[in-house]
Scaffold this motif. Structure first.
Motif, PDB file in Angstrom:
ATOM      1  N   LEU A 127       0.847  -1.190   0.000  1.00  0.00           N
ATOM      2  CA  LEU A 127       0.000   0.000   0.000  1.00  0.00           C
ATOM      3  C   LEU A 127       0.885   1.243   0.000  1.00  0.00           C
ATOM      4  CD1 LEU A 127      -3.033   0.782   0.183  1.00  0.00           C
ATOM      5  CD2 LEU A 127      -2.727   0.903   2.663  1.00  0.00           C
ATOM      6  N   THR A 128       0.639   2.140  -0.978  1.00  0.00           N
ATOM      7  CA  THR A 128       1.450   3.352  -1.101  1.00  0.00           C
ATOM      8  C   THR A 128       0.552   4.555  -1.339  1.00  0.00           C
ATOM      9  OG1 THR A 128       3.232   2.049  -2.119  1.00  0.00           O
ATOM     10  CG2 THR A 128       3.367   4.454  -2.315  1.00  0.00           C
ATOM     11  N   GLN A 129       0.723   5.596  -0.510  1.00  0.00           N
ATOM     12  CA  GLN A 129      -0.023   6.832  -0.746  1.00  0.00           C
ATOM     13  C   GLN A 129       0.754   7.719  -1.714  1.00  0.00           C
ATOM     14  OE1 GLN A 129      -0.549  10.506   1.994  1.00  0.00           O
ATOM     15  NE2 GLN A 129      -2.378   9.255   2.415  1.00  0.00           N
ATOM     16  N   VAL A 130       0.038   8.279  -2.700  1.00  0.00           N
ATOM     17  CA  VAL A 130       0.661   9.139  -3.699  1.00  0.00           C
ATOM     18  C   VAL A 130      -0.197  10.384  -3.875  1.00  0.00           C
ATOM     19  CG1 VAL A 130       1.706   7.191  -4.916  1.00  0.00           C
ATOM     20  CG2 VAL A 130      -0.549   8.020  -5.624  1.00  0.00           C
ATOM     21  N   PRO A 131       0.392  11.506  -4.291  1.00  0.00           N
ATOM     22  CA  PRO A 131      -0.425  12.687  -4.591  1.00  0.00           C
ATOM     23  C   PRO A 131      -1.454  12.360  -5.673  1.00  0.00           C
ATOM     24  CG  PRO A 131       1.903  13.258  -4.492  1.00  0.00           C
ATOM     25  CD  PRO A 131       1.830  11.772  -4.448  1.00  0.00           C
ATOM     26  N   ALA A 132      -2.612  12.993  -5.598  1.00  0.00           N
ATOM     27  CA  ALA A 132      -3.692  12.695  -6.539  1.00  0.00           C
ATOM     28  C   ALA A 132      -3.237  12.859  -7.991  1.00  0.00           C
ATOM     29  CB  ALA A 132      -4.889  13.598  -6.254  1.00  0.00           C
ATOM     30  N   ALA A 133      -2.389  13.850  -8.252  1.00  0.00           N
ATOM     31  CA  ALA A 133      -1.943  14.100  -9.616  1.00  0.00           C
ATOM     32  C   ALA A 133      -0.975  13.043 -10.121  1.00  0.00           C
ATOM     33  CB  ALA A 133      -1.290  15.478  -9.704  1.00  0.00           C
ATOM     34  N   ASP A 134      -0.381  12.249  -9.225  1.00  0.00           N
ATOM     35  CA  ASP A 134       0.615  11.254  -9.617  1.00  0.00           C
ATOM     36  C   ASP A 134       0.036   9.855  -9.798  1.00  0.00           C
ATOM     37  OD1 ASP A 134       2.365  13.333  -9.388  1.00  0.00           O
ATOM     38  OD2 ASP A 134       3.341  12.604  -7.556  1.00  0.00           O
ATOM     39  N   ALA A 135      -1.184   9.644  -9.351  1.00  0.00           N
ATOM     40  CA  ALA A 135      -1.745   8.289  -9.338  1.00  0.00           C
ATOM     41  C   ALA A 135      -1.821   7.693 -10.742  1.00  0.00           C
ATOM     42  CB  ALA A 135      -3.127   8.299  -8.689  1.00  0.00           C
ATOM     43  N   ALA A 136      -2.310   8.448 -11.712  1.00  0.00           N
ATOM     44  CA  ALA A 136      -2.452   7.923 -13.069  1.00  0.00           C
ATOM     45  C   ALA A 136      -1.102   7.527 -13.654  1.00  0.00           C
ATOM     46  CB  ALA A 136      -3.142   8.954 -13.961  1.00  0.00           C
ATOM     47  N   GLY A 137      -0.083   8.345 -13.407  1.00  0.00           N
ATOM     48  CA  GLY A 137       1.244   8.026 -13.920  1.00  0.00           C
ATOM     49  C   GLY A 137       1.807   6.757 -13.320  1.00  0.00           C
ATOM     50  N   ARG A 138       1.587   6.547 -12.037  1.00  0.00           N
ATOM     51  CA  ARG A 138       2.053   5.322 -11.382  1.00  0.00           C
ATOM     52  C   ARG A 138       1.404   4.089 -12.005  1.00  0.00           C
ATOM     53  NH1 ARG A 138       4.521   5.623  -6.234  1.00  0.00           N
ATOM     54  NH2 ARG A 138       5.450   7.692  -5.991  1.00  0.00           N
ATOM     55  N   LEU A 139       0.123   4.192 -12.278  1.00  0.00           N
ATOM     56  CA  LEU A 139      -0.585   3.065 -12.886  1.00  0.00           C
ATOM     57  C   LEU A 139      -0.146   2.852 -14.330  1.00  0.00           C
ATOM     58  CD1 LEU A 139      -4.179   3.747 -11.505  1.00  0.00           C
ATOM     59  CD2 LEU A 139      -2.602   1.961 -10.755  1.00  0.00           C
ATOM     60  N   ARG A 140      -0.010   3.938 -15.069  1.00  0.00           N
ATOM     61  CA  ARG A 140       0.369   3.840 -16.479  1.00  0.00           C
ATOM     62  C   ARG A 140       1.774   3.251 -16.649  1.00  0.00           C
ATOM     63  NH1 ARG A 140      -0.169   8.697 -17.482  1.00  0.00           N
ATOM     64  NH2 ARG A 140      -2.326   8.703 -18.255  1.00  0.00           N
ATOM     65  N   ASP A 141       2.667   3.586 -15.722  1.00  0.00           N
ATOM     66  CA  ASP A 141       4.049   3.116 -15.812  1.00  0.00           C
ATOM     67  C   ASP A 141       4.253   1.734 -15.206  1.00  0.00           C
ATOM     68  OD1 ASP A 141       4.622   5.529 -16.997  1.00  0.00           O
ATOM     69  OD2 ASP A 141       5.428   6.447 -15.175  1.00  0.00           O
ATOM     70  N   GLY A 142       3.186   1.115 -14.739  1.00  0.00           N
ATOM     71  CA  GLY A 142       3.297  -0.224 -14.187  1.00  0.00           C
ATOM     72  C   GLY A 142       3.884  -0.278 -12.789  1.00  0.00           C
TER      73      GLY A 142
END
Length: 257
Positions: free
Chosen positions: A38-53
């Motif tokens: 479980l990792t908390q990330v800024p709302a603006a970074d969430a999509a990038g984390r998912l897109r980059d695997g």
């Protein structure tokens, strides 16, 4: 397991304000052999984390790019205005945008609300970098801040309070993941957030939870069908102990007079 095999795991990111504890607890109970990171990330970074695997799924704020991500909306938050405890609006149970016409309304760069029609009140000279910075400015008497209720609670201070704000944008939280990466673990977590039981026919079910036959009731206990093991004649007479089934209990035929 050979040296080339990697044990299964599930990586979940979540944005500030979201409380994933209950879902994580259910996951750990059902999948003790599949650790959840479980990792908390800024709302603006969430999509990038998912897109980059870098994560398998995320508890994110909508909207997301539906050409890239699948998303299951979970809930929509109430929007509130954060003010000092001695602010005039604290006399009301809820606030309208018109009530903030004379206030400086802070607009942090990490704001998660969609203000297509513009913020109420007067703009500040500069936008705070983060919501946390904006909260500090509210405490200093510089202005007020509008944000989802969960973020107001996350940044709670004793010298500040909040009131519901009507007529303002709202923020919705969703479970999201890359559409082309719908793994078995993602399917299992979908079942968790949707409240499915371990023996639900939808989604995957851990073999250990299914029992030998893979069949069971909602509470995980196999039960015999009504009347199983009884002679046919007894089954026609209803259940014992005076309980009646859906078709009612047949009594002894009345003698014709």
């Amino acid at each position: 397991m050979t040296g080339s095999e990697v044990p299964p795991s599930f990586r979940l990111v979540y944005v500030p304000g979201v409380m994933p504890d209950k879902w994580v607890r259910v996951w750990n109970e059902r999948h003790p052999g599949v650790p959840l990171t479980l990792t908390q990330v800024p709302a603006a970074d969430a999509a990038g984390r998912l897109r980059d695997g870098e994560a398998d799924a995320g508890l994110v704020r909508l909207p997301v790019d539906r050409a890239v991500f699948s998303a299951i909306p979970l809930y929509t938050e109430q929007t509130v205005v954060v003010v000092p405890k001695d602010h005039l609006v604290t006399a009301a149970d809820e606030v309208t945008p018109e009530d903030l016409a004379d206030d400086i309304v802070l607009h942090p760069l990490d704001d998660v609300l969609d203000w297509e029609r513009g913020l109420p009140g007067r703009p500040a000279l500069e936008r705070p970098a983060t919501t946390a910075d904006a909260v500090e400015l509210v405490a200093a008497g510089i202005g007020v801040l509008i944000l989802p209720l969960s973020l107001a609670r996350l940044h709670h201070r004793k010298d500040l309070t909040h009131r519901p704000l009507t007529g303002a944008p709202e923020s919705s939280v969703a479970l999201s993941w890359p559409e082309d990466a719908t793994t078995d673990e993602v399917e299992d977590f979908i079942g968790v957030v949707r409240g499915r039981t371990v023996n639900s026919t939808r989604g995957r079910t851990p073999p250990a939870a299914q029992g030998k036959s893979g069949r069971g009731d909602r509470d995980g206990t196999r039960r015999k069908p009504a009347g199983a093991g009884k002679p046919a004649a007894n089954r026609r007479g209803g259940t014992s102990g005076g309980a009646t089934g859906g078709g009612g209990k047949r009594g002894r035929p009345r003698r014709r007079s």
